[in-house]
Design a protein around this motif. Structure first.
Motif, PDB file in Angstrom:
ATOM      1  N   ILE A 108      59.726  -6.441 -13.980  1.00  0.00           N
ATOM      2  CA  ILE A 108      61.140  -5.838 -13.368  1.00  0.00           C
ATOM      3  C   ILE A 108      60.842  -4.975 -12.108  1.00  0.00           C
ATOM      4  O   ILE A 108      61.817  -5.127 -11.266  1.00  0.00           O
ATOM      5  N   LEU A 109      59.783  -4.437 -11.954  1.00  0.00           N
ATOM      6  CA  LEU A 109      59.531  -3.823 -10.657  1.00  0.00           C
ATOM      7  C   LEU A 109      59.368  -4.561  -9.515  1.00  0.00           C
ATOM      8  O   LEU A 109      59.787  -4.375  -8.347  1.00  0.00           O
ATOM      9  N   LEU A 110      58.592  -5.768  -9.819  1.00  0.00           N
ATOM     10  CA  LEU A 110      58.404  -6.722  -8.868  1.00  0.00           C
ATOM     11  C   LEU A 110      59.862  -7.438  -8.264  1.00  0.00           C
ATOM     12  O   LEU A 110      60.016  -7.510  -7.318  1.00  0.00           O
ATOM     13  N   VAL A 111      60.760  -7.665  -9.083  1.00  0.00           N
ATOM     14  CA  VAL A 111      61.865  -8.077  -8.814  1.00  0.00           C
ATOM     15  C   VAL A 111      62.734  -7.435  -8.066  1.00  0.00           C
ATOM     16  O   VAL A 111      63.401  -7.735  -7.159  1.00  0.00           O
ATOM     17  N   VAL A 112      63.072  -6.302  -8.750  1.00  0.00           N
ATOM     18  CA  VAL A 112      63.846  -5.191  -8.233  1.00  0.00           C
ATOM     19  C   VAL A 112      63.371  -4.982  -6.963  1.00  0.00           C
ATOM     20  O   VAL A 112      63.866  -4.667  -5.779  1.00  0.00           O
ATOM     21  N   GLY A 113      61.984  -4.660  -6.453  1.00  0.00           N
ATOM     22  CA  GLY A 113      61.416  -4.293  -5.409  1.00  0.00           C
ATOM     23  C   GLY A 113      61.537  -5.512  -4.086  1.00  0.00           C
ATOM     24  O   GLY A 113      61.870  -5.108  -3.061  1.00  0.00           O
ATOM     25  N   PHE A 114      61.487  -6.679  -4.436  1.00  0.00           N
ATOM     26  CA  PHE A 114      61.554  -7.718  -3.732  1.00  0.00           C
ATOM     27  C   PHE A 114      63.120  -7.883  -3.268  1.00  0.00           C
ATOM     28  O   PHE A 114      63.465  -8.413  -2.229  1.00  0.00           O
ATOM     29  N   ALA A 115      63.997  -8.048  -4.343  1.00  0.00           N
ATOM     30  CA  ALA A 115      65.374  -7.929  -4.172  1.00  0.00           C
ATOM     31  C   ALA A 115      66.004  -6.748  -3.371  1.00  0.00           C
ATOM     32  O   ALA A 115      66.777  -6.947  -2.245  1.00  0.00           O
ATOM     33  N   GLN A 116      65.363  -5.657  -3.442  1.00  0.00           N
ATOM     34  CA  GLN A 116      65.762  -4.491  -2.456  1.00  0.00           C
ATOM     35  C   GLN A 116      65.384  -4.751  -1.024  1.00  0.00           C
ATOM     36  O   GLN A 116      66.001  -4.504  -0.067  1.00  0.00           O
ATOM     37  N   ALA A 117      64.259  -5.378  -0.764  1.00  0.00           N
ATOM     38  CA  ALA A 117      63.729  -5.833   0.583  1.00  0.00           C
ATOM     39  C   ALA A 117      64.344  -6.754   1.147  1.00  0.00           C
ATOM     40  O   ALA A 117      64.535  -6.625   2.385  1.00  0.00           O
ATOM     41  N   ILE A 118      64.915  -7.802   0.237  1.00  0.00           N
ATOM     42  CA  ILE A 118      65.756  -8.822   0.788  1.00  0.00           C
ATOM     43  C   ILE A 118      67.057  -8.339   1.344  1.00  0.00           C
ATOM     44  O   ILE A 118      67.517  -8.576   2.466  1.00  0.00           O
ATOM     45  N   ARG A 119      67.531  -7.472   0.481  1.00  0.00           N
ATOM     46  CA  ARG A 119      68.893  -6.848   0.748  1.00  0.00           C
ATOM     47  C   ARG A 119      68.792  -5.935   2.266  1.00  0.00           C
ATOM     48  O   ARG A 119      69.594  -5.876   3.024  1.00  0.00           O
ATOM     49  N   GLU A 120      67.718  -5.264   2.328  1.00  0.00           N
ATOM     50  CA  GLU A 120      67.485  -4.254   3.457  1.00  0.00           C
ATOM     51  C   GLU A 120      67.278  -5.330   4.756  1.00  0.00           C
ATOM     52  O   GLU A 120      67.791  -4.969   5.879  1.00  0.00           O
ATOM     53  N   LEU A 121      66.691  -6.325   4.396  1.00  0.00           N
ATOM     54  CA  LEU A 121      66.352  -7.316   5.667  1.00  0.00           C
ATOM     55  C   LEU A 121      67.661  -7.820   6.170  1.00  0.00           C
ATOM     56  O   LEU A 121      67.993  -8.097   7.348  1.00  0.00           O
ATOM     57  N   LYS A 122      68.513  -8.235   5.121  1.00  0.00           N
ATOM     58  CA  LYS A 122      69.837  -8.999   5.569  1.00  0.00           C
ATOM     59  C   LYS A 122      70.750  -7.815   6.056  1.00  0.00           C
ATOM     60  O   LYS A 122      71.476  -8.124   7.325  1.00  0.00           O
ATOM     61  N   MET A 123      70.757  -6.567   5.862  1.00  0.00           N
ATOM     62  CA  MET A 123      71.353  -5.670   6.536  1.00  0.00           C
ATOM     63  C   MET A 123      70.809  -5.190   7.869  1.00  0.00           C
ATOM     64  O   MET A 123      71.590  -5.249   8.808  1.00  0.00           O
TER      65      MET A 123
END
Length: 101
Positions: A80-95
Motif C-alpha cells: 500500500i505504501l508503494l502504490v500510494v507513494g508512486f501514485a502521489q509522485a505521478i500526481r505531483e509530476l503531472k501538476m
C-alpha cells in the motif's frame, strides 16, 4: 544444489543494495521508499513466524492461517505504501508539468 533457505538469505544482499541506491535518488518518492523498507519488516516478521509454526505446530507457516495472515499484513501494508507513494509522485509530476505549460 542451493537450499531455498540459503537462496532466501542470499537474496537479501541484492535487495539491500537496491535500497541503498534508491535511498540516494532524489526522484524516489519517500512514501514508496518506506514501502520498500516495509518489505524488510515483512521478512523480519515472517522468519520468526515460520520458526514458531514449525516448532509449535510442526508445519510450515503457510499451514497456520492466523500466523500466516498476521505476517502477510506487513507485506500488504508495504505494498500500500508503494502504490500510494508512486501514485502521489505521478500526481505531483503531472501538476508540475501542467504548471509549466
Amino acid at each position: 544444489m542451493i537450499s531455498k533457505e540459503t537462496l532466501f538469505v542470499l537474496s537479501l544482499f541484492p535487495y539491500l543494495g537496491f535500497l541503498w541506491f534508491i535511498r540516494r535518488s532524489p526522484q524516489m518518492p519517500r512514501l514508496a521508499l518506506y514501502g520498500f523498507y516495509g518489505t524488510l519488516v515483512f521478512v523480519a516478521i515472517t522468519i520468526p513466524a515460520a520458526i514458531y509454526a514449525q516448532i509449535n505446530y510442526g508445519v510450515s507457516l503457510a499451514d497456520v492461517d492466523w500466523l500466516h495472515g498476521g505476517a502477510e499484513v506487513f507485506l500488504t501494508l508495504a505494498n500500500i505504501l508503494l502504490v500510494v507513494g508512486f501514485a502521489q509522485a505521478i500526481r505531483e509530476l503531472k501538476m508540475k508539468n501542467e504548471y509549466k505549460e
